[in-house]
Design an enzyme around this catalytic site. Structure first.
Site, PDB file in Angstrom:
ATOM      1  N   ASP A 221      27.481 -23.439 -28.814  1.00 51.36           N
ATOM      2  CA  ASP A 221      27.673 -24.884 -28.765  1.00 51.36           C
ATOM      3  C   ASP A 221      29.017 -25.158 -28.093  1.00 51.36           C
ATOM      4  OD1 ASP A 221      26.614 -27.608 -30.179  1.00 51.36           O
ATOM      5  OD2 ASP A 221      28.798 -27.571 -30.118  1.00 51.36           O
ATOM      6  N   ILE A 222      29.036 -26.110 -27.157  1.00 56.56           N
ATOM      7  CA  ILE A 222      30.287 -26.437 -26.454  1.00 56.56           C
ATOM      8  C   ILE A 222      31.187 -27.240 -27.383  1.00 56.56           C
ATOM      9  CG2 ILE A 222      31.300 -27.622 -24.472  1.00 56.56           C
ATOM     10  CD1 ILE A 222      28.602 -27.213 -23.032  1.00 56.56           C
TER      11      ILE A 222
ATOM     12  N   GLU B  62      24.113 -29.845 -25.765  1.00 60.79           N
ATOM     13  CA  GLU B  62      25.200 -28.938 -25.377  1.00 60.79           C
ATOM     14  C   GLU B  62      25.051 -27.570 -26.027  1.00 60.79           C
ATOM     15  OE1 GLU B  62      26.989 -31.525 -28.760  1.00 60.79           O
ATOM     16  OE2 GLU B  62      25.457 -31.679 -27.211  1.00 60.79           O
TER      17      GLU B  62
END
Length: 355
Positions: A216-217, A259
């Site tokens: 996950d960003i 994301e």
């Protein structure tokens, strides 16, 4: 007639808006830009309109990089369905043509069969040499015509075989595109769901290890809020590129959603999977993010990673749930880190979720 005129006037109005936008923003009048603004004028693609309005509000213009990104993200994948329909129509047309040729050939075969039957009767009752000669000449003409018909059928079937083979390749290419995320070039969620099911079944049957990484960003929403969705898209591309450069061979990469990204590692135990995860984390962090439209340096992107490994009796859902819990633990414990299911942070996370 009134409906035709109304449709003409409506589409001309869209065209004028598109050209007006190109003119006022002094953009190149190429088909891509015209299509973007025509779709914008129709209002049918709400996400496209939203991103254009947001970018114009922020910067007062759209750069060539912006336009390219908008087209790739919001328009190019829509053409897939149209392409499938066109290829399907060509296949149907080809089959119709072949069926017509086959019907003609069957008709000719029936005619030839009748000629043979007639000749048999005539020969049995022929009285003179001239009569026999006439019957034989008729048979020769019929045989020659039948040979020509068969040759034409053979040629047509060969052409059809080649054409259908080419169309099949086109459909394969389109199918591959339908399983690809247009923004990052990685597999999409549909691709991931298909591949993880197959990978879990194979690993359970063979006893080989299988590990899953979920990424996950970090602070992705703040990128969108601070710099706009186009910059957010650039962040997604950067992460996708880092994954492509790091993951090799049989490993499976996909944009899991939003994301989030996923990597399936067949024949890979947990310790090796942790190494791969950290290589990807470092590769992402090593890249400097630069805003395309202005050249402004925006800093570095980081990711959090959760890692799980398939256990006996597991199913796909269990494998994903543990990786997701590890990812959540990585987020809660400072981000920009890798956590797996044997780490104490995962145990705390699992306990808090149960509680």
């Amino acid at each position: 007639m009134v409906k035709v005129l109304d449709e003409h006037e409506r589409t001309m109005a869209f065209a004028e808006v598109a050209l007006g936008q190109i003119r006022s923003l002094r953009q190149t009048a190429i088909p891509r830009n015209y299509e973007i603004w025509y779709v914008y004028a129709t209002g049918y693609n709400a996400p496209l309109n939203k991103i254009i309005n947001e970018t114009l509000a922020r910067h007062g213009k759209l750069t060539e990089g912006d336009l390219e990104q908008i087209y790739e993200t919001y328009l190019s994948h829509i053409k897939t369905t149209d392409r499938i329909d066109k290829v399907g129509a060509r296949v149907i047309g080809e089959i119709d043509d072949v069926m017509t040729v086959l019907s003609e050939a069957l008709g000719m075969t029936g005619y030839y069969d009748a000629s043979l039957s007639g000749a048999t009767e005539k020969l049995s009752s022929a009285k003179s040499r001239d009569q026999i000669k006439s019957i034989v000449e008729t048979l020769l003409r019929s045989t020659s015509e039948m040979r020509e018909t068969n040759k034409a059928l053979e040629d047509r079937l060969t052409l059809s075989k080649n054409e259908i083979s080419n169309l099949q390749q086109s459909l394969e290419a389109i199918r591959a595109e339908s399983l690809t995320d247009p923004l990052t070039g990685l597999g999409n969620r549909k691709y991931f769901d298909r591949m993880i099911g197959m990978a879990v079944q194979s690993a359970l049957a063979s006893g080989e290890p299988l590990s899953l990484l979920l990424f996950d960003i970090d602070h992705f929403k703040s990128f969108n809020d601070s710099y706009g969705h186009l910059t957010g898209d650039q962040v997604l591309r950067l992460v996708g590129l880092s994954m492509k450069q790091t993951i090799k061979g049989q490993d499976i990469t996909a944009r899991y959603g939003g994301e989030e990204f996923a990597v399936l590692l067949p024949n890979t135990a947990l310790r090796q999977a942790l190494t791969v995860a950290d290589h990807i984390r470092r590769a992402v962090m090593a890249k400097e993010l630069k805003k395309k439209s202005t050249g402004e340096i925006l800093g570095r992107v980081t990711i959090s990673v959760g890692v799980s490994m398939l256990k006996p009796g597991d199913d796909t859902e269990a494998l994903i749930e543990r990786a997701d819990a590890c990812l959540y633990a990585a987020k809660r414990n400072g981000r920009n880190r890798v956590i797996c299911e044997v780490d104490p942070e995962f145990a705390v996370e699992s306990h808090s979720r149960v509680a």
